[in-house]
Design an enzyme around this catalytic site. Structure first.
Site, PDB file in Angstrom:
ATOM      1  N   SER A   9     115.381  32.850  57.708  1.00  0.00           N
ATOM      2  CA  SER A   9     115.178  32.309  56.369  1.00  0.00           C
ATOM      3  C   SER A   9     114.963  30.805  56.319  1.00  0.00           C
ATOM      4  O   SER A   9     114.364  30.302  55.370  1.00  0.00           O
ATOM      5  CB  SER A   9     116.366  32.674  55.474  1.00  0.00           C
ATOM      6  OG  SER A   9     117.571  32.127  55.996  1.00  0.00           O
TER       7      SER A   9
ATOM      8  N   HIS B  93     113.940  38.552  54.052  1.00  0.00           N
ATOM      9  CA  HIS B  93     112.725  37.768  53.784  1.00  0.00           C
ATOM     10  C   HIS B  93     111.459  38.447  54.300  1.00  0.00           C
ATOM     11  O   HIS B  93     110.386  37.846  54.266  1.00  0.00           O
ATOM     12  CB  HIS B  93     112.862  36.375  54.385  1.00  0.00           C
ATOM     13  CG  HIS B  93     113.758  35.473  53.593  1.00  0.00           C
ATOM     14  ND1 HIS B  93     113.326  34.747  52.504  1.00  0.00           N
ATOM     15  CD2 HIS B  93     115.085  35.204  53.721  1.00  0.00           C
ATOM     16  CE1 HIS B  93     114.332  34.056  51.998  1.00  0.00           C
ATOM     17  NE2 HIS B  93     115.408  34.315  52.722  1.00  0.00           N
TER      18      HIS B  93
ATOM     19  N   LYS C 250     114.737  39.169  46.323  1.00  0.00           N
ATOM     20  CA  LYS C 250     113.741  38.168  46.682  1.00  0.00           C
ATOM     21  C   LYS C 250     112.353  38.670  46.270  1.00  0.00           C
ATOM     22  O   LYS C 250     112.008  38.605  45.107  1.00  0.00           O
ATOM     23  CB  LYS C 250     113.854  37.852  48.174  1.00  0.00           C
ATOM     24  CG  LYS C 250     115.182  37.154  48.511  1.00  0.00           C
ATOM     25  CD  LYS C 250     115.299  36.819  49.947  1.00  0.00           C
ATOM     26  CE  LYS C 250     116.519  35.940  50.225  1.00  0.00           C
ATOM     27  NZ  LYS C 250     117.809  36.563  49.883  1.00  0.00           N
TER      28      LYS C 250
END
Length: 392
Positions: free
Chosen positions: A180, A208, A239
């Site tokens: 990340s 991610h 996310k």
């Protein structure tokens, strides 16, 4: 209040060193631009990769869920808080990830904590990449398992750890899929080959990579063609998915075990209807609107090329996460503050989130950004970088 003076002393030291920061409230919804204290700026710090936080299909799903089911569930999953929609979301996730089953937790952080603390005992050993996310580190701390840390993405170091730990009942290799803070991708094919060679389990945190890598955003396992060869896949719904939560996908036995032993799952109220239904709508969007991911990658390539041409150090990033390395903590915050002055919101990341001497401004472009916005952001980086003597 008396008794907390030691905390204030540390805070005062942070202020003296120029690394004390306050939270930055946004005045608008998340997007390619946001308003901060009345000023509209380009957003480069959000995890909203695909712009799904405000996607019409997710809005509609959330609003309909509230009208039909209310704003909460009133219980933990194992007592009275499992609605049909929760089971349907997990079915969709398992199908999406090409696994037997899936289980949703309250966040990606608690997913890693819940999985690791539940499945490992003092008979086992966990082998972790040294740059894994804090949630993995904290999850490991909650176990009684032995620990080994291998040098970041170094397969010789990993193999050495596997050779040293053959006496344990189970060896679990844990890695981020995408790291990340640096934006690089784990060498998952090599990790899986080593795991199969030494009879170890593999757990990948794709926080991610979910919605970013793989077909329709299925993650690094799918990206590398490793479906069926990774035992545990952790993902986030907070996310690229645009909503809230985390999940683990894998064999049915793993999911059944976590329902009985995963403490964050057992002792937290289930996701409210709006969150649950919006997450389901997000999966549908990933499948039906792949052009969002294509746009994300187009923007990421354009922005990386721009930063490199200006002379910035962006490390080994291979994803839409693009760090701009500056070295010292104070310098990262100075660059971040100067960028905000010039209309770009890009937060500085410093120790202890990253190692000392590795401070950076971390940027994340999204599918929502226009080329004009990215060009404007690059101009701000050029202006601020030259003023702070970071580039020539």
């Amino acid at each position: 209040m008396k008794g907390l003076e030691y905390l204030q002393a540390e805070l005062d030291e942070m202020k003296e060193n120029g690394v004390f920061r306050t939270l930055v409230p946004l005045d608008t919804e998340q997007g390619s631009k946001v308003k901060i204290e009345g000023k509209t700026v380009i957003q480069l710090s959000s995890n909203n990769y695909l712009g799904l936080t405000s996607h019409p299909r997710l809005r509609d799903a959330a609003m309909e869920a509230i009208r039909s089911y209310g704003v909460g569930t009133g219980s933990v999953r194992t007592i009275a808080g499992t609605f049909k929609m929760h089971a349907e979301l997990e079915r969709k996730l398992a199908e999406f990830k090409h696994t037997e089953a899936a289980l949703v937790f309250q966040s990606g952080f608690t997913t890693n904590q819940g999985v690791l603390s539940a499945i490992l005992t003092e008979k086992d050993v966990v082998i972790s990449d040294e740059l894994n996310h804090a949630s993995i580190i904290d999850g490991i701390r909650l176990t009684k398992a032995a620990r080994r840390v291998y040098t970041h993405v170094d397969m010789e170091s990993l193999e050495a750890a596997l050779k040293e730990t053959q006496s344990y009942r189970k060896r679990l290799i844990v890695t981020d899929g995408v790291f990340s803070m640096d934006g690089n991708i784990a060498p998952l094919p090599a990790i899986v080959e080593l795991a199969e060679k030494y009879d170890a389990l593999v757990m990948v945190d794709d926080a991610h990579a979910s919605g970013v890598l793989g077909k329709n955003g299925r993650g690094t396992v799918n990206h590398f063609g490793l479906d069926g060869r990774v035992h545990i896949q952790v993902g986030t719904l907070s996310k690229a998915i645009g909503v809230l939560g985390g999940y683990v996908a894998g064999p049915q036995a793993l999911i059944d075990y976590l329902i009985h032993k995963g403490r964050p799952f057992l002792f937290s109220t289930s996701h409210p209807p709006a969150v649950t239904m919006a997450n389901m709508a997000a999966i549908d969007v990933l499948i039906s609107e792949p052009e969002l991911i294509e746009k994300l990658w187009e923007n990421a390539r354009f922005f990386k090329e721009g930063l490199l041409s200006l002379g910035f150090d962006i490390g080994e990033s291979k994803t839409p996460i693009t760090p701009v390395f500056v070295g010292e903590d104070k310098a990262a915050y100075e660059l971040s503050d100067r960028l905000l002055e010039y209309g770009v919101f890009a937060q500085g990341i410093v120790f202890p989130t990253v190692a000392k001497g590795k401070a950076r401004v971390r940027t994340i472009v999204t599918a929502e950004h226009t080329k004009e916005e990215l060009e404007e952001a690059l101009s701000a980086f050029e202006r601020a970088g030259k003023q702070l003597n970071l580039i020539k």
